[in-house]
Design a protein around this motif. Structure first.
Motif, mmCIF file in Angstrom:
data_model
loop_
_atom_site.group_PDB
_atom_site.id
_atom_site.type_symbol
_atom_site.label_atom_id
_atom_site.label_comp_id
_atom_site.label_asym_id
_atom_site.label_seq_id
_atom_site.Cartn_x
_atom_site.Cartn_y
_atom_site.Cartn_z
ATOM 1 N N SER A 194 0.819 -1.214 0.000
ATOM 2 C CA SER A 194 0.000 0.000 0.000
ATOM 3 C C SER A 194 0.852 1.262 0.000
ATOM 4 N N ASP A 291 -8.083 4.314 2.037
ATOM 5 C CA ASP A 291 -7.053 3.356 2.456
ATOM 6 C C ASP A 291 -7.720 2.330 3.370
ATOM 7 N N TYR A 293 -6.788 -0.426 4.951
ATOM 8 C CA TYR A 293 -5.612 -1.217 5.342
ATOM 9 C C TYR A 293 -5.955 -2.463 6.147
#
Length: 477
Positions: A194, A291, A293
């Protein structure tokens, strides 16, 4: 003629050790042009080595132009090496960095968070890690070896920059089912984690001076990538429900958000705020970077639909990674980009590193499409749920009303907010003296804050260790 050449028994061939000694002596101006080297026989006797060893060293010096041979006379240091030769007294070159390089010098101390402790702690609530012990490595090895054995030669050449089609198809199906992401395989760009996804977004979409809205506090990897290219960061406050859309600036190029489990506070952005964020992006002609994650981990309620799945205008870029669910060393993540941006992001990936490792992509594609990834996720969720319960029960028992807890609805870490005024660094040090590792939230804040909190991860801890670690924390909180 006598030379003190230390020969070490460290695995380095003796001929190379002799070659390197003469090379260094010549480069440091300790041996001058036209200076004669001892004969191969003389030096071999002096060093108590075979003459062949010395001959090999001299041949290498001759091939590289450090020495010249004179028939019937011997071997001499070559002339004309004085110009540009580094002196042993010379200082280091004053290398001029680019603007980007200078920004990285400033960013360096802010990147390594949390800092590695000089000594390991018995009860270390480290966060941002996958449960490596639970991963089926034997199955993974068999899959990887099978792909390595059966791969045709053409597949070992350079691969498509966007990633393996098998992996992109597997990801599109998995994300549609698990995260309500709406995409086809052509929108998936496989990246090396990422962090590379964030770097590509900054390079492709942000100009120096562009206004970028970021959560405060926020992930330092995204923050420093944006700073390094000269973006103007606009901190947006975060509360118990995550980013507050009402606090978003009137104008910004991009908003970088972590709606599924705000990093680091752990807040989950509710649906009303998700829709308000998308409305803001539409009104201000901005893009939203989502994002996700650790969006795979949700415990009590059904996971909310991703921002990308709610977006109807092609304004959301979705980031995912396998560092939290498989293992960080795999270095595979992905971008889901609007169709209008697939070509430019594919080109950016090619220019960055051509493509992500092919065999690992093919193995991961099989791991996902075979159902092994889903089964692994279910095991990790069950284990994390048990650890989470142990942590919340211990906090309730030993810390009670001394702290407020956030972030327990998803992910693999929680945040403790002491209700009394404390010095963050002093509490961290005191906890470490008791063998307990906790981590401050202040390094992730863009602006000074009166609130101090502590991040506690649990993805690699045993339940008994969680309970004991929290019990010891009672002495410092």
């Amino acid at each position: 003629m006598s030379f003190v050449i230390p020969l070490l028994n460290d695995g380095e061939p003796l001929s190379r050790q002799i070659y390197l000694w003469f090379r260094q002596a010549i480069l440091r101006d300790e041996m001058k042009g036209k200076e004669r080297l001892p004969s191969t026989r003389e030096l071999a006797e002096h060093l108590n080595v075979s003459r062949t060893v010395v001959v090999l060293a001299y041949e290498q010096l001759l091939a590289e132009g450090f020495v010249r041979g004179r028939p019937g006379s011997g071997t001499y240091v070559a002339e004309g090496l004085d110009t540009g030769r580094p002196s042993s007294r010379a200082g280091r070159a004053n290398v001029r960095l680019s603007r980007y390089g200078r920004s990285l010098v400033e960013a360096a101390p802010k990147i390594a968070i949390p800092a590695k402790r000089p000594t390991s702690l018995r009860y270390d609530f480290a966060y941002g890690r996958s449960d490596i012990e639970l991963f089926p490595f034997e199955t993974w090895r068999r899959m990887l070896l099978r792909h390595a054995r059966k791969a045709p030669v053409r597949e070992l050449d350079y691969a498509p920059a966007g990633g393996s089609m098998a992996l992109r198809e597997a990801l599109a199906i998995h994300l549609r089912r698990s995260r309500a992401v709406v995409c086809d395989p052509s929108q998936v760009i496989v990246v090396s984690g990422s962090q590379q996804a964030l770097d590509l977004i900054a390079r492709v979409l942000v100009e120096r001076g562009d206004r970028v809205a970021v959560e405060n506090p926020c992930y330092q990897g995204g923050r420093e990538v944006l700073r390094s290219i000269g973006a103007r960061l606009l901190p947006v406050s975060v509360d118990a429900d995550g980013l507050d859309p009402a606090a978003l600036p009137e104008k910004a190029r991009i908003a970088l958000v972590t709606p599924s489990h705000q990093f680091p506070t752990g807040a989950i952005l509710p649906l009303a705020r998700r829709l308000a964020l998308l409305d803001w992006a539409r009104r201000t002609d901005a893009l939203v970077v989502e994002d996700d994650y650790d969006g795979e981990f949700r415990y009590e309620e059904q996971p909310l639909q991703s921002l990308q799945g709610l977006d109807t205008d092609g304004r959301v870029i979705y980031i995912g990674t396998f560092s939290r669910t498989i293992f960080p060393a795999l270095r595979i993540g992905y971008l889901i980009v609007p169709k209008s941006l697939t070509a430019v992001f594919t080109s950016a990936k090619w220019l960055c590193d051509r493509h992500t490792a092919t065999l690992e992509q093919e193995t991961l594609a099989e791991f996902i499409s075979s159902g092994m990834y889903e089964r692994h996720l279910r095991r990790v969720r069950r284990r994390n749920a048990a650890r989470r319960k142990a942590m919340l029960d211990a906090i309730d028992r030993y810390l009670g009303d001394r702290v407020q807890v956030t972030g327990y609805g998803a992910g693999a870490h929680i945040v403790l907010w002491p209700k009394r005024r404390i010095a963050e660094s002093a509490v961290i040090e005191a906890a470490a003296s008791l063998g307990v590792g906790i981590y401050g939230i202040s390094p992730y804040c863009l602006t000074p804050t009166a609130s101090h909190g502590f991040i506690l991860g649990y993805s690699r801890m045993k339940e008994a260790d969680i309970r004991e670690g929290i019990r010891r924390l009672r002495q410092v909180l």
